[in-house]
Design a protein around this motif. Structure first.
Motif, PDB file in Angstrom:
ATOM      1  N   ARG A 147       1.044   3.965  -3.039  1.00 56.55           N
ATOM      2  CA  ARG A 147       0.679   5.352  -2.798  1.00 56.55           C
ATOM      3  C   ARG A 147       1.789   6.296  -3.261  1.00 56.55           C
ATOM      4  O   ARG A 147       1.521   7.356  -3.840  1.00 56.55           O
ATOM      5  CB  ARG A 147       0.386   5.564  -1.313  1.00 56.55           C
ATOM      6  CG  ARG A 147      -0.149   6.957  -0.993  1.00 56.55           C
ATOM      7  CD  ARG A 147      -0.380   7.167   0.498  1.00 56.55           C
ATOM      8  NE  ARG A 147      -1.410   6.279   1.006  1.00 56.55           N
ATOM      9  CZ  ARG A 147      -1.177   5.245   1.796  1.00 56.55           C
ATOM     10  NH1 ARG A 147       0.078   4.956   2.175  1.00 56.55           N
ATOM     11  NH2 ARG A 147      -2.160   4.488   2.224  1.00 56.55           N
ATOM     12  N   THR A 171      -5.222   4.501  -4.681  1.00 55.49           N
ATOM     13  CA  THR A 171      -4.383   3.443  -4.124  1.00 55.49           C
ATOM     14  C   THR A 171      -5.204   2.196  -3.851  1.00 55.49           C
ATOM     15  O   THR A 171      -4.787   1.072  -4.161  1.00 55.49           O
ATOM     16  CB  THR A 171      -3.718   3.928  -2.821  1.00 55.49           C
ATOM     17  OG1 THR A 171      -2.904   5.081  -3.098  1.00 55.49           O
ATOM     18  CG2 THR A 171      -2.832   2.839  -2.227  1.00 55.49           C
ATOM     19  N   ALA A 172      -6.396   2.378  -3.273  1.00 56.50           N
ATOM     20  CA  ALA A 172      -7.272   1.234  -2.995  1.00 56.50           C
ATOM     21  C   ALA A 172      -7.650   0.507  -4.273  1.00 56.50           C
ATOM     22  O   ALA A 172      -7.705  -0.732  -4.314  1.00 56.50           O
ATOM     23  CB  ALA A 172      -8.526   1.708  -2.267  1.00 56.50           C
ATOM     24  N   LEU A 179      -4.627  -1.600  -5.426  1.00 57.28           N
ATOM     25  CA  LEU A 179      -4.432  -2.780  -4.583  1.00 57.28           C
ATOM     26  C   LEU A 179      -5.534  -3.815  -4.797  1.00 57.28           C
ATOM     27  O   LEU A 179      -5.307  -5.016  -4.602  1.00 57.28           O
ATOM     28  CB  LEU A 179      -4.374  -2.368  -3.113  1.00 57.28           C
ATOM     29  CG  LEU A 179      -3.193  -1.474  -2.717  1.00 57.28           C
ATOM     30  CD1 LEU A 179      -3.290  -1.111  -1.243  1.00 57.28           C
ATOM     31  CD2 LEU A 179      -1.863  -2.149  -3.008  1.00 57.28           C
ATOM     32  N   GLU A 213       0.820  -1.210   0.000  1.00 58.60           N
ATOM     33  CA  GLU A 213       0.000   0.000   0.000  1.00 58.60           C
ATOM     34  C   GLU A 213       0.855   1.262   0.000  1.00 58.60           C
ATOM     35  O   GLU A 213       0.601   2.205  -0.757  1.00 58.60           O
ATOM     36  CB  GLU A 213      -0.930  -0.003   1.217  1.00 58.60           C
ATOM     37  CG  GLU A 213      -1.845   1.206   1.285  1.00 58.60           C
ATOM     38  CD  GLU A 213      -2.800   1.165   2.455  1.00 58.60           C
ATOM     39  OE1 GLU A 213      -3.498   2.172   2.690  1.00 58.60           O
ATOM     40  OE2 GLU A 213      -2.866   0.114   3.140  1.00 58.60           O
TER      41      GLU A 213
END
Length: 277
Positions: free
Chosen positions: A122, A137-138, A141, A118
């Motif tokens: 980022r 970022t989410a 991932l 993560e």
């Protein structure tokens, strides 16, 4: 009088998620604040997700599924929601990743997205643009969910040695990223090799690329430029890149030796005992 934003569930996966969340909540006779209290989130956040103004997370979806007894519906929908938030030019590639039985990647300057932590993701995504950084970022991932499927793809990743030394996000982030790479040592489906500096001229000098293999369908090669991707199933291109990948694997260090190099760089360059002058 409260005006409720009525979503069109056919507008997008995110709108559909919000529509279904509201439908399940109202069927349970709960307000947004009451549901938020049950799942330990604010009612405001529940409302933002219901109106497609905020992306749901894995944890949020799992908690709501339990609280509203949806039989895992929102968690199953989440992957589609997050994939739809990827840049339009990359959505097709995420679909290829999800369908492939084997993924072969070669990267010269950064860790592949399927293997990023993560903090590393980022730092990469925020290098030039920090807007909506947490959501972006989410979304990145979320692609890694394919590695946790009941039948995940086999992932072969060749990293140029420079990837280990390019300090992205700072020393702590890099240490965490290299630790993460080492967690694959005992996973036969995730195989990481390092192409060392000493390899000199090699078959990947033209740049990074990915190969996707599917049962019963032609393989696809993917290369990337600035703000655009180039997938192709052209047989000649696929044969050329497959041959290049074979040569890169032959020139790269073994999986075991690669892990040792990653561990050495991690300790020598990013170890806790290292201090900056």
């Amino acid at each position: 009088m409260t005006h409720i934003n009525v979503l069109d569930p056919s507008a997008s996966p995110l709108d559909y998620y919000g529509y279904e969340l509201r439908r399940y909540r109202e069927a349970a006779g709960l307000t947004q604040k009451q549901l938020g209290g049950i799942i330990n989130y604010t009612g405001s956040l529940v409302g933002q997700i219901e109106t497609a103004r905020k992306l749901p997370t894995v944890e949020f979806s799992e908690r709501v599924d339990v609280a509203l007894e949806t039989d895992g519906m929102l968690s199953r929908l989440l992957g589609l929601v997050l994939r739809s938030q990827l840049p339009a030019w990359f959505q097709q590639i995420a679909e290829l990743e999800a369908r492939a039985t084997e993924i072969c990647t070669f990267h010269t300057h950064l860790v592949h997205g399927l293997l990023q932590t993560e903090a590393y993701a980022r730092a990469v995504l925020g290098s030039m643009d920090r807007s909506n950084l947490e959501d972006r970022t989410a979304v990145r991932l979320a692609r890694q969910r394919i590695l946790g499927k009941d039948e995940p793809p086999v992932l072969w990743a060749i990293l140029g040695e420079a990837v280990l030394h390019q300090e992205i996000g700072g020393r702590e982030t890099m240490r965490g990223q290299l630790v993460h790479l080492l967690t694959s040592e005992k996973d036969p489906r995730v195989n990481i090799q390092v192409l060392p500096y000493r390899a000199g001229a090699h078959a990947g000098l033209q740049g990074s690329f990915d190969l996707f293999h599917f049962p019963g369908d032609p393989a696809i090669v993917y290369t990337e430029g600035y703000g655009m991707g180039h997938p192709t199933a052209n047989p000649e291109t696929v044969r050329d890149c497959s041959l290049r990948y074979d040569h890169l694997q032959a020139a790269a260090m073994s999986i075991k030796d690669s892990a040792e190099l990653i561990r050495d760089v991690m300790e020598e360059r990013y170890g806790e005992q290292h201090t900056m002058a």
